[in-house]
Design a protein around this motif. Structure first.
Motif, short mmCIF file in Angstrom:
data_model
loop_
_atom_site.label_atom_id
_atom_site.label_comp_id
_atom_site.label_asym_id
_atom_site.label_seq_id
_atom_site.Cartn_x
_atom_site.Cartn_y
_atom_site.Cartn_z
N LEU A 30 0.84 -1.21 0.00
CA LEU A 30 0.00 0.00 0.00
C LEU A 30 0.87 1.26 0.00
O LEU A 30 0.72 2.13 -0.85
N VAL A 31 1.80 1.31 0.93
CA VAL A 31 2.55 2.56 1.14
C VAL A 31 3.41 2.92 -0.08
O VAL A 31 3.59 4.09 -0.40
N ASN A 32 3.92 1.92 -0.78
CA ASN A 32 4.73 2.21 -1.97
C ASN A 32 3.89 2.39 -3.22
O ASN A 32 4.42 2.63 -4.30
N SER A 33 2.59 2.22 -3.10
CA SER A 33 1.76 2.28 -4.31
C SER A 33 1.26 3.70 -4.53
O SER A 33 1.32 4.55 -3.64
N ARG A 34 0.72 3.93 -5.71
CA ARG A 34 0.24 5.27 -6.03
C ARG A 34 -1.00 5.62 -5.20
O ARG A 34 -1.40 6.76 -5.14
N ARG A 35 -1.57 4.63 -4.51
CA ARG A 35 -2.77 4.89 -3.73
C ARG A 35 -2.44 5.54 -2.38
O ARG A 35 -3.33 5.99 -1.68
N TRP A 36 -1.16 5.56 -2.01
CA TRP A 36 -0.76 6.13 -0.72
C TRP A 36 -0.66 7.64 -0.87
O TRP A 36 0.14 8.15 -1.66
N LYS A 37 -1.49 8.36 -0.16
CA LYS A 37 -1.54 9.82 -0.34
C LYS A 37 -1.04 10.59 0.88
O LYS A 37 -0.98 11.80 0.86
N LYS A 38 -0.73 9.86 1.97
CA LYS A 38 -0.38 10.58 3.19
C LYS A 38 0.99 11.23 3.08
O LYS A 38 1.89 10.69 2.45
N LYS A 39 1.13 12.35 3.72
CA LYS A 39 2.41 13.05 3.69
C LYS A 39 3.25 12.63 4.89
O LYS A 39 2.75 12.09 5.86
#
Lengths: 275, 932
Positions: A30-39
């Motif tokens: 999740l975190v490495n995917s384009r879906r991860w938007k958190k800063k």
């Protein structure tokens, strides 16, 4: 994006606190995917170990960085009676993801579609976590962990699961649009039976768009000599609040969830964890 | 930071950033087999690697995560010139098509077989569950794995395939595709492998509005950003109107767009183009462009667009269009046509039963794994375009128009295409890169992201098809009226021809003297529709075939029996084709051959049509069937050319204009030439689709490849054969008529035997007549029609509406399959795409024209787990008199049958007609609820 790569648990916890906002990076699906938007920065757990399965009597420990595939293939877990969890992992129908995703990451992401999470709920899995550098680790329920503010959530070291009893019966049902999709609805249950009566029930559901949750009110309805699955299914469908999205309308998902809850309960009542 | 890992058995230490994706790192150090298919979401597997022996996606792995670990890519599989057993098995099983995603699949199989030497079907499904493939339909992968596993166990592992055409040595027998080895080795093949380091990268600013006028645009900050080489807006774009449809000139499509225009007509339309030294700089520059829009009212559906007084998508003068196609200025009607044979009204009067319904088809996407990609550069004052295209010559013509230069200033080199499916018939973005290079004199690279593909490439047209069908109670069809309403989106490439194809590939399947069609194509403020395998035929077939299924139900007749009664037959004259031309009068066609009879018979057996159907009260089983057709190119419009040059040692260089998209056309042309010249496939090297080097061909569309390009190859080879025999006769002092070619390049029948090598050497030597070479051209007014029957056996869950396709049989008459394995691969691939479109694929818009599912996460494509339990493609043996060695086209037709067959099967199972695709669980459940 800054990536910090600690080599010890303490260092990881320290870096997480010092570099707020920061997030832990486990398998990265999740975190490495384009879906991860958190800063914020990432504290990578790749050098910490935290892998493997240990069995101590009735306690089962799964390291947080153990991949879903490793759990799925673990003979130790099969012998310990966790085939149900292993099959739940297999429900996640992408080998590439199962090989990279980790058990700890799966819980931390806590997404509606994370196939193993409902199973962990009904197994009463606890999280072994590390809050700060000085104290020793502690244990939290998944709900307790999720109740914390996202940035305050501790580092998950692993999952602690009690070996299910001989009279535990499991059921599971899911629906997705196709083989590669996340489920838009999933229902998982565990019924602890005694002489044909249900002594304790656990029911966890996931519907795309909303987090996985236990349904304690419905669980109560199931306890007794003759669980009324129709009534429970109806109550479960009413208890969830799905959202309409590309996977289906709210009313459709609710309706399907009712069907799946019934399917899962009937499986459990019908002889164990047959699916 | 430095990262060290083992790569294909070698220790590697690389300087990297901690957040560099492993995919990017590997490509940076020369590993080409890892490819980006999904914008870093881990959903497609094109970037697969084995990490410590396990298959993972390198696009969602960061560099530091591979520290100290072991990576294997396809580059590490082969042993020198010796292919790995799995690579060889993939070739032998005819599994490889475009090859773009093949490295990932091969690695997934390796991971499986390393642990499990005897995998079953379920194991294979699990092993490849993360690897998306649009070409193959997955079925041949099972065959490849079985062969590879056997060979790795030390067994023979032979791949059995049927053979056809006994009188031929090469045609009708399966052999490895001629480009197969380079694809399974991941040798430089695709456009992305050709890019030079000094290249500008192109990014586009897209409109956030469905309809707006650009009042002001300030690009000064973007232009000042270091590394930005060019910014193009409507102010400095060429003032040239053109059409993007890659059709033969004059195109039956409007010239309705500019490179960048002052008006934007859909969410995703071009607002500005930036070319910069890196992708990152280009993206930064996009953020610095300030745009002031005047938002205008928009129309999103055919119904809205067709209303009197609806907001107009275009205010243009259609007189600049190359052909009149029924476009109507001052309205959203982009094209229309109508026609009739017989007396339809009288036919309805004679009918005892009338079926009248409306059928709806959603926009779906072709989604080849390789997105639109182009690399342009200058050489000696000429523009060189390395393209992933189906239409090199049309691309050259369109780019010449946009740039305002002559065609001979441009060279188009078609590289290997990572999936086309009609999607690359349009000039979607090549002219953008061409303009950048022409303006800057710098190489330029434009690779669309997956999101751009979803929003700014092309869709299959949404259509509403109304059918009125009249019949007698014995099944005789007395009249058919078909009205097609199509949504062409914001621009009109193929706006006439795709919807007309809905009629021209569905009506002629039936013996009916009275038929009428009407076609209306509307502009809307939605993304552009275009060509896609089947080209309107799937929508037309869905409507008409389902209407015929409804007729069968209404008159109580078995669906197969009804189709057998009313279907077209060899020798029938298809008068309706005269009124179904593409922007011009058509040519009536005689059915040169027709394999529908045996196809229906065999499909019935394969799917268990007459077997008992299960129904446990919840899950109900049902069967459905559809008969289908396509064409073999466009008679009177298409053209192909080829050249055969004999080398001094008797081997052959075959130059064809035809465009292989992974479909195997190069292999087909080689086999045809080899058969004619009695040499082996290995004796022929093919050079294809290079506008400087090879002769003209309209390109790969309209199922023209095997027939048109194949016939050109046939004629070139036949011409060379005549030259060889004449030269040999001179050498032998006999008449050429006495001589003939014999296998392995021998010339027999004269006073002594000669070899091709002897003849070639003498011919090209100082005392010869020159190199032996012959040219072959092919145009025609008649073309064979491929036919087929597709059967589905489904299970429907009454409680959830879920439809599972348990069995699917596609039985095809493609005449003589030149290479049966490749032909079957085309069938499997087409069917699985159509199964996806039928069951779950659909572009979803919000109320403002924005695509809600522009990625693989939300738009689902069939994965290996979606393959029916029993999935059979078979070819019926039909020898057609027109095609090369009796061949017809193969590929496109396979898209046409799944939707009507599955819809009919759903009705058979649970009694509801689903007249809108996709047949999602929600839609089926709603229908069941209505029924209840």
């Amino acid at each position: 994006m800054e990536i910090l790569i600690p080599t010890t648990v303490r260092e990881a916890v320290e870096l997480h606190k010092k570099n707020s906002p920061s997030h832990f990076l486990a398998g990265g699906t999740l975190v490495n995917s384009r879906r991860w938007k958190k800063k914020g920065s990432l504290v990578s757990l790749s050098a910490l170990g935290l892998t493997g399965v240990e069995i101590h009597g009735g306690d089962i420990f799964i390291g947080a960085m153990t991949s879903l595939s490793e759990v799925e293939a673990s003979e130790k877990l099969t012998e310990a009676g966790l085939e149900f969890l292993q099959r739940s992992i297999r429900d996640l129908q992408r080998k590439t993801i199962r090989n990279a995703a980790t058990m700890g990451g799966c819980v931390a992401a806590h997404l509606s579609y994370a196939d193993p999470v409902p199973a962990l709920y009904v197994l009463d899995a606890k999280l072994r976590v590390q809050f700060d550098t000085e104290a020793s680790h502690s244990e939290l329920g998944i709900d307790e962990y999720m109740a914390l503010r996202a940035l305050d959530r501790p580092l998950i070291l692993g999952l602690v699961i009690k070996r299910p009893g001989k009279n535990s019966r499991f059921g599971s049902a899911r629906r997705a649009r196709n083989a590669g999709d996340i489920p838009f609805a999933k229902a998982v249950c565990r019924l602890d039976m005694d002489a044909g009566a249900c002594k304790a029930a656990r029911l966890a559901v996931g519907v795309s768009g909303v987090p996985v949750s236990r349904l304690p009110e419905v669980e109560k309805m199931l306890v007794g000599p003759t669980p009324d699955v129709d009534k429970a299914a109806l109550a479960a469908a009413e208890a969830v609040r799905p959202v309409s999205d590309v996977r289906g309308s709210r009313s459709f998902k609710r309706k399907i969830l009712g069907v799946l809850v019934k399917d899962a309960l009937e499986q459990a009542l019908d002889g164990g964890d047959a699916r | 930071m430095k990262v060290s890992f083992m790569l294909n058995g070698q220790e590697v230490t690389v300087e990297t950033e901690a957040d560099e994706r492993v995919l990017d790192l590997l490509r940076r150090i020369g590993i080409r087999s890892v490819r980006r298919g999904c914008d870093n979401e881990g959903t497609c597997g094109a970037c697969s690697i084995l990490l410590d022996g396990e298959i993972v996606c390198s696009c969602i792995l960061l560099a530091h995560q591979v520290e100290g670990r072991e990576i294997l890519t396809v580059e590490g599989l082969a042993d020198g010139r010796e292919l790995h057993t799995i690579q060889a098995a993939f070739l032998d099983a005819g599994t490889v098509q475009c090859g773009y995603c093949m490295p990932g699949q091969i690695l997934a199989v390796k991971a499986l077989l390393d642990k499990n030497p005897r995998p079953n079907r379920e194991d294979v499904i699990d092993a490849l569950s993360g690897n998306y493939c649009r070409c193959t339909g997955y079925e041949r992968i099972f065959t490849a794995v079985e062969a590879a596993a056997a060979r790795l166990r030390g067994e023979e592992g032979k791949v059995e395939t049927p053979t056809y055409k006994r009188d031929c040595r090469i045609v009708g027998k399966s052999s490895r595709r001629v480009d197969g080895e380079q694809l399974v080795r991941a040798e430089p093949s695709y456009v992305e492998d050709m890019v030079s380091p000094d290249t500008l990268h192109i990014k586009v600013l897209y409109s956030p509005h469905a309809h707006a006028e650009i009042i002001d645009i300030d690009t000064s900050k973007a232009e000042e950003l270091p590394g930005v080489a060019l910014v193009v807006t409507h102010r400095n774009a060429p003032d040239v109107w053109y059409g993007s449809a890659g059709q033969n000139y004059p195109e039956p499509s409007p010239y309705d767009r500019r490179l960048v225009d002052k008006f934007v007509r859909y969410v995703g339309d071009r607002v500005a183009i930036v070319a910069a030294e890196t992708e990152e700089i280009a993206e930064q520059a996009l953020e610095l462009i300030e745009v002031e829009y005047k938002v205008l009212p928009a129309v999103f559906t055919i119904e809205e667009a067709a209303k009197e007084g609806a907001p107009l998508v275009h205010r243009r003068d259609p007189s600049i269009d190359p052909l009149p196609i029924g476009q109507k200025a001052g309205s959203n009607l982009a094209a229309c046509a109508e026609g009739e044979i017989g007396n339809v009204d009288k036919g309805f009067e004679e009918a005892e039963v009338i079926i009248e319904n409306e059928y709806r088809c959603a926009q779906v996407h072709a989604l080849p794994q390789e997105p639109h990609v182009v690399f342009t550069r200058m050489q000696s004052g000429r523009l060189i375009i390395h393209a992933s295209t189906q239409v090199p010559w049309h691309l050259r013509r369109i780019v010449a128009r946009v740039l305002g230069i002559r065609e001979n200033r441009i060279r188009v080199i078609k590289e290997r295409v990572g999936g086309g499916f009609g999607h690359k018939q349009d000039v979607v973005h090549e002219e953008v890169a061409a303009w950048v290079t022409w303006q800057t004199n710098r190489p330029a690279y434009f690779r669309m992201t997956r999101k751009e593909e979803f929003v700014s490439a092309r869709y299959r047209h949404a259509m509403t098809v109304r059918i009125k069908l009249g019949a007698r109670r014995d099944g005789t069809i007395t009249a058919i009226e078909q009205t097609v309403l199509a949504d062409t989106g914001a621009y009109g490439p193929h706006c006439l021809t795709v919807p007309m194809n809905a009629s021209s590939k569905s009506l002629p399947l039936f013996r009916c003297p009275n038929m009428r069609f009407r076609t209306f194509s509307y502009y809307t403020h939605t993304p552009i529709a275009g060509a896609y395998q089947g080209y309107g035929a799937p929508q037309g077939a869905f409507a008409l075939q389902l209407a015929v299924a409804e007729l069968a139900d209404k008159i109580g007749m078995d669906q197969v029996d009804l189709l057998e009664k009313v279907r077209v037959r060899a020798g029938d004259m298809l008068d309706i084709m005269k009124i179904l031309g593409e922007g011009q009068e058509g040519i009536p066609q005689k059915v040169s051959s027709c394999g529908l009879g045996p196809a229906l018979e065999r499909g019935r057996e394969l799917v268990g049509w007459d077997d008992e159907k299960k129904d446990d009260g919840r899950w109900a089983e049902g069967c459905g069937v559809a008969i289908i057709q396509q064409g073999s190119g466009l008679p009177g419009i298409d053209a192909a050319n080829a050249e055969c040059r004999l080398c001094g040692d008797g081997t052959l260089l075959l130059l064809i204009g035809g465009t292989d998209l992974g479909t195997g056309l190069d292999t087909v042309a080689v086999k045809i030439a080899a058969e004619v010249l009695c040499i082996d496939v290995e004796d022929v090297a093919v050079i294809a689709a290079d506008t400087d080097v090879t002769p003209f061909d309209v390109g790969a569309y309209a199922s023209s490849g095997t027939y048109f390009s194949g016939m050109a190859a046939y004629r070139a080879a036949d011409g060379l054969k005549s030259l060889v025999l004449e030269q040999a006769a001179r050498l032998l002092g006999c008449k050429a008529e006495q001589l003939s070619l014999a296998p392995r390049g021998r010339i027999t029948g004269g006073p002594k035997e000669l070899t091709l090598a002897e003849v070639a050497h003498r011919a090209q030597g100082g005392d010869g007549a020159g190199q032996l070479a012959a040219f072959g051209s092919f145009t025609t007014e008649e073309a064979p029609i491929p036919y087929g029957a597709q059967f589905a056996r489904v299970l429907v869950d009454r409680k959830t509406g879920l439809v599972k396709v348990r069995k699917f049989a596609a039985v095809q008459d493609c005449g003589t399959p030149i290479n049966p394995d490749l032909a079957l691969g085309q069938l499997y691939g087409g069917v699985m795409k159509a199964v996806g479109h039928s069951l779950f694929e659909e572009i979803v818009f919000d109320g403002k024209g924005r695509v809600k599912n522009p990625n693989y996460w939300d738009y689902k494509v069939p994965m290996i787990g979606d393959v029916p339990e029993v999935f059979k493609a078979e070819l019926v043996e039909v020898d057609d008199p027109l095609g090369p060695f009796g061949a017809k086209s193969t590929s496109e037709i396979s898209m046409n049958g799944a939707a009507p067959a599955i819809a009919a099967a759903i009705h058979d199972a649970v009694g509801v007609w689903i007249r809108q695709w996709p047949f999602t669980a929600e839609r089926v459940l709603e229908a069941l609820d209505r029924q209840a």
